[in-house]
Design an enzyme around this catalytic site. Structure first.
Site, PDB file in Angstrom:
ATOM      1  N   GLU A  45      -8.652  -3.117   1.520  1.00 37.37           N
ATOM      2  CA  GLU A  45      -7.241  -2.871   1.098  1.00 37.37           C
ATOM      3  C   GLU A  45      -7.146  -2.262  -0.077  1.00 37.37           C
ATOM      4  O   GLU A  45      -8.250  -1.984  -0.778  1.00 37.37           O
ATOM      5  CB  GLU A  45      -6.460  -4.231   0.971  1.00 37.37           C
ATOM      6  CG  GLU A  45      -6.831  -5.005  -0.477  1.00 37.37           C
ATOM      7  CD  GLU A  45      -8.659  -5.168  -0.466  1.00 37.37           C
ATOM      8  OE1 GLU A  45      -9.207  -5.247   0.142  1.00 37.37           O
ATOM      9  OE2 GLU A  45      -8.990  -5.282  -2.023  1.00 37.37           O
ATOM     10  N   LYS A  61     -14.726   0.202  -9.806  1.00 36.50           N
ATOM     11  CA  LYS A  61     -14.613  -0.326  -8.361  1.00 36.50           C
ATOM     12  C   LYS A  61     -15.637   0.180  -7.563  1.00 36.50           C
ATOM     13  O   LYS A  61     -16.078  -0.585  -6.417  1.00 36.50           O
ATOM     14  CB  LYS A  61     -13.355   0.352  -7.726  1.00 36.50           C
ATOM     15  CG  LYS A  61     -12.007  -0.408  -8.442  1.00 36.50           C
ATOM     16  CD  LYS A  61     -11.884  -1.947  -7.799  1.00 36.50           C
ATOM     17  CE  LYS A  61     -10.665  -2.431  -8.082  1.00 36.50           C
ATOM     18  NZ  LYS A  61     -10.516  -3.664  -8.197  1.00 36.50           N
ATOM     19  N   SER A  71     -12.203  -0.509 -17.964  1.00 37.63           N
ATOM     20  CA  SER A  71     -12.663  -0.271 -16.521  1.00 37.63           C
ATOM     21  C   SER A  71     -12.253   0.647 -16.035  1.00 37.63           C
ATOM     22  O   SER A  71     -12.802   1.038 -14.716  1.00 37.63           O
ATOM     23  CB  SER A  71     -11.854  -1.479 -15.922  1.00 37.63           C
ATOM     24  OG  SER A  71     -10.496  -1.488 -16.113  1.00 37.63           O
TER      25      SER A  71
END
Lengths: 257, 392
Positions: free
Chosen positions: B110, B88, B376
């Site tokens: 968000e 991220k 990830s």
């Protein structure tokens, strides 16, 4: 002639449009509320089509959408409720809703149905202007529906001109940087924006919405435009109402006085 | 050719279906992001931070015991080793530099599980910018450690109390907050979703993943191209990053692992392509889970990062044209794969990433195939879920 055009041809000032959520507070309140809005003396009725994710709306309208959906409302149901409404309602009626439920219903079928029941116009807040021009303008015209776009204090003059060019009913001026129901009262900054747009001499009439709740804000808005739209404040009125027709009439008359 | 067009469409998906109040913000971004991203100044700062702050390049690790078990040559792209524990941060670093160049003073975002919220709060601390994170009330309760991490980093966490009180509602609240603060605020969307240009912009920031895979695989295998790339898909940002430089290399199979939840037909699933239909969600046309009346359906996945009712428009397009192979991995299988990877390789994966590992069981491949799985994120944030699940 479309009822919205007829209205603005004869009335240039203090036009009051009332938004309500279909199927709220009770599923079958749609028609009684429309009758009461007309009886109260408002000029336009905006029928809100509920959606699970209304991003431009504040808590009051969000809640009414959720409750209406829990009550079992759907676009299909709304058209059932609206069948034959022109026997009782003679003022302009506009459907306001987000694009996704309409897309699932089918845009052409939707437009056709609107014409069939007697709807005059549409406000689809998340339909981009370019998409409208490319895909839907002809369709709306074919079914006799006028389309209203929103503008906000951030909208450039150039884009306001484009919107004016592609609108055929009225322009919905969002009064501030906000979602619905966010603020009350009108600031000097907002007045400056109202004056800026007024001075543009647009071809379409303008109604100011968001933050209009009482006779004071309605009168201020009307001084700079052709009138105003009330949504959240009206939803609050019907939400707590024990006697819909009486409370709606009293509320609308208190605003228009 | 998989490529975004001028209006922000990938085939029939994408676009910018937003209220007019958001138009100036989104237009400002659309007009400027490509020029800013192409500038040497931006690239220097972005590449510098990815190297020294995030810890890139992340390793491309040959997983020998996993390979032996499945009978293929399996590499793990170790995004779990990024600072903050997941891919991220690649995107939040890019977007915060962009926000600074646009002269913005505040950041909003968000978050679902809290990973994107933490990655955003992290870069806001790094750049000294005010940060507000919108998070569903239910997610706040079930992801408490990440809420505290965001607060330690100086962010304000605002509960989203509308609708189903999870990620989709947090996204709605962030959009509303942006409408209310259009001038000085930048909205850092965490996935390849939202109105154009977000899906493409986020994908480009994440594309560093496949950029590295190419040269790393060249070093190890003598070819830039694996036979298969596998990644999990919620909104789909890690998958977009892992697929990006292979979109138009048809020899490389792209496998997307969606969250099957309790089963694709259980009514408790987040397998968007299996159960969804075309529609509009959060500003773009994509595939989403909805009722026949067009109301958005609340998804279910044991993994909060995959618990989203839609997918990014580029993934809807990959699915639509058959370029991507989409599989649904159930909760129980993802949990088992997470434990299996822990035992075989000494790596506890995020439950999101465990979905990609399990996908090995659902696709066909040959013995000599080179497979890259995008790992990830790491499993630290999921310890509570692992503990409650048991089975180890």
């Amino acid at each position: 002639m479309n009822r919205i055009h007829t209205l603005f041809n004869t009335k240039k000032d203090r036009v009051l449009s009332i938004y309500f959520t279909a199927g709220f507070p009770k599923l079958e309140d749609t028609m009684p509320i429309m009758e009461a809005i007309q009886a109260g003396g408002a000029d336009i009725i905006e029928v809100g089509v509920p959606y699970s994710d209304p991003v431009a709306d504040g808590p009051t309208i969000q809640d009414s959408n959720m409750i209406a959906l829990e009550n079992g409302i759907s676009l299909k149901k709304i058209f059932e409720q609206l069948a034959g409404f022109r026997e009782k309602i003679h003022i302009p009626v506009v459907l306001m809703g987000y694009l996704n439920p309409i897309m699932q219903y089918g845009m052409e079928e939707f437009c056709k149905k609107c014409q069939e029941v007697g709807v005059d116009g549409l406000i689809l807040p998340d339909l981009p202007m370019q998409q409208f021009i490319d895909d839907y303008k002809g369709l709306f015209e074919h079914y006799g529906l006028v389309n209203t776009f929103l503008i906000s204090p951030q909208t450039s003059d150039k884009r306001i001109r484009e919107i004016d060019e592609n609108t055929s009913g009225f322009i919905y001026m969002v009064s501030s940087h906000s979602i619905t129901g966010a603020k009350s009262g009108i600031s000097e900054e907002q007045i400056a924006y109202f004056e800026r747009v007024k001075a543009m001499n647009l071809k379409n009439p303008r109604l100011i919405g968001f933050g209009i709740s009482d006779t004071e804000t309605f009168t201020t808005a009307s001084n700079y435009s052709n009138g105003a739209i009330i949504g959240s404040a009206f939803i609050k009125t019907v939400k707590d109402s024990k006697n819909l027709s009486e409370d709606i009439r009293d509320y609308i008359q208190s605003v228009m006085d | 050719m998989i490529k975004v067009d001028e209006k922000g469409f990938y085939g029939r998906f994408g676009g910018a279906y937003i209220p007019e109040m958001l138009h100036p913000n989104v237009e400002e971004l659309r007009e400027s992001y490509e020029a800013i991203m192409a500038s040497g100044e931006f690239q220097d700062e972005f590449r510098g931070l990815l190297k020294d702050y995030v810890g890139r390049p992340t390793p491309l690790y040959f997983a020998s015991r996993l390979s032996e078990k499945f009978g293929a040559k399996i590499y793990l792209k170790r995004e779990d080793l990024c600072h903050t524990g997941a891919h991220k941060v690649n995107n939040t670093i890019g977007q915060i530099i962009l926000a600074k160049k646009l002269g913005k003073k505040r950041i909003i975002a968000e978050t679902g599980a809290g990973q994107h919220g933490v990655a955003t709060a992290t870069v806001c601390a790094l750049m000294g910018m005010e940060c507000t994170i919108y998070m569903g009330e239910i997610d706040i309760a079930r992801q408490h450690p990440n809420v505290e991490r965001m607060k330690i980093l100086g962010a304000t966490v605002v509960p989203a109390t509308s609708g189903s009180k999870t990620l989709k509602d947090a996204t709605n609240e962030a959009m509303r907050a942006w409408i209310n603060n259009p001038v000085d605020t930048h909205y850092i969307i965490g996935s390849v979703v939202g109105p154009h240009p977000y899906p493409e912009m986020v994908a480009r920031f994440q594309s560093v993943i496949s950029e590295e895979i190419k040269w790393q695989l060249q070093e190890k295998e003598g070819t830039e191209n694996p036979d298969i790339v596998i990644a999990c898909v919620g909104g789909g940002s890690n998958a977009a990053g892992a697929f990006y430089h292979y979109y138009n290399t048809p020899d490389v199979r792209l496998v997307a692992a969606e969250a099957g939840g309790l089963g694709v037909n259980s009514g408790k699933t987040a397998a968007t392509t299996a159960k969804g239909t075309p529609g509009i969600l959060h500003g773009s046309k994509t595939i989403l889970m909805q009722t026949e009346d067009g109301q958005v359906v609340e998804p279910h996945s044991i993994s909060a990062g995959l618990d989203y009712p839609g997918i990014g428009p580029v993934h809807a397009h990959l699915f639509d044209v058959g370029r991507g192979e989409f599989v649904a991995v159930e909760d129980k299988d993802a949990m088992a794969a997470g434990i299996e990877l822990s035992r075989l390789e000494g790596i506890i994966p995020a439950i999101e990433s465990a979905h990609a590992i399990y996908a090995l069981n659902l696709i066909e491949y040959s013995k000599d195939d080179v497979i890259v799985i995008n790992l990830s994120g790491r499993g630290d944030k999921d310890l509570d879920t692992y503990i409650k699940w048991g089975g180890y």
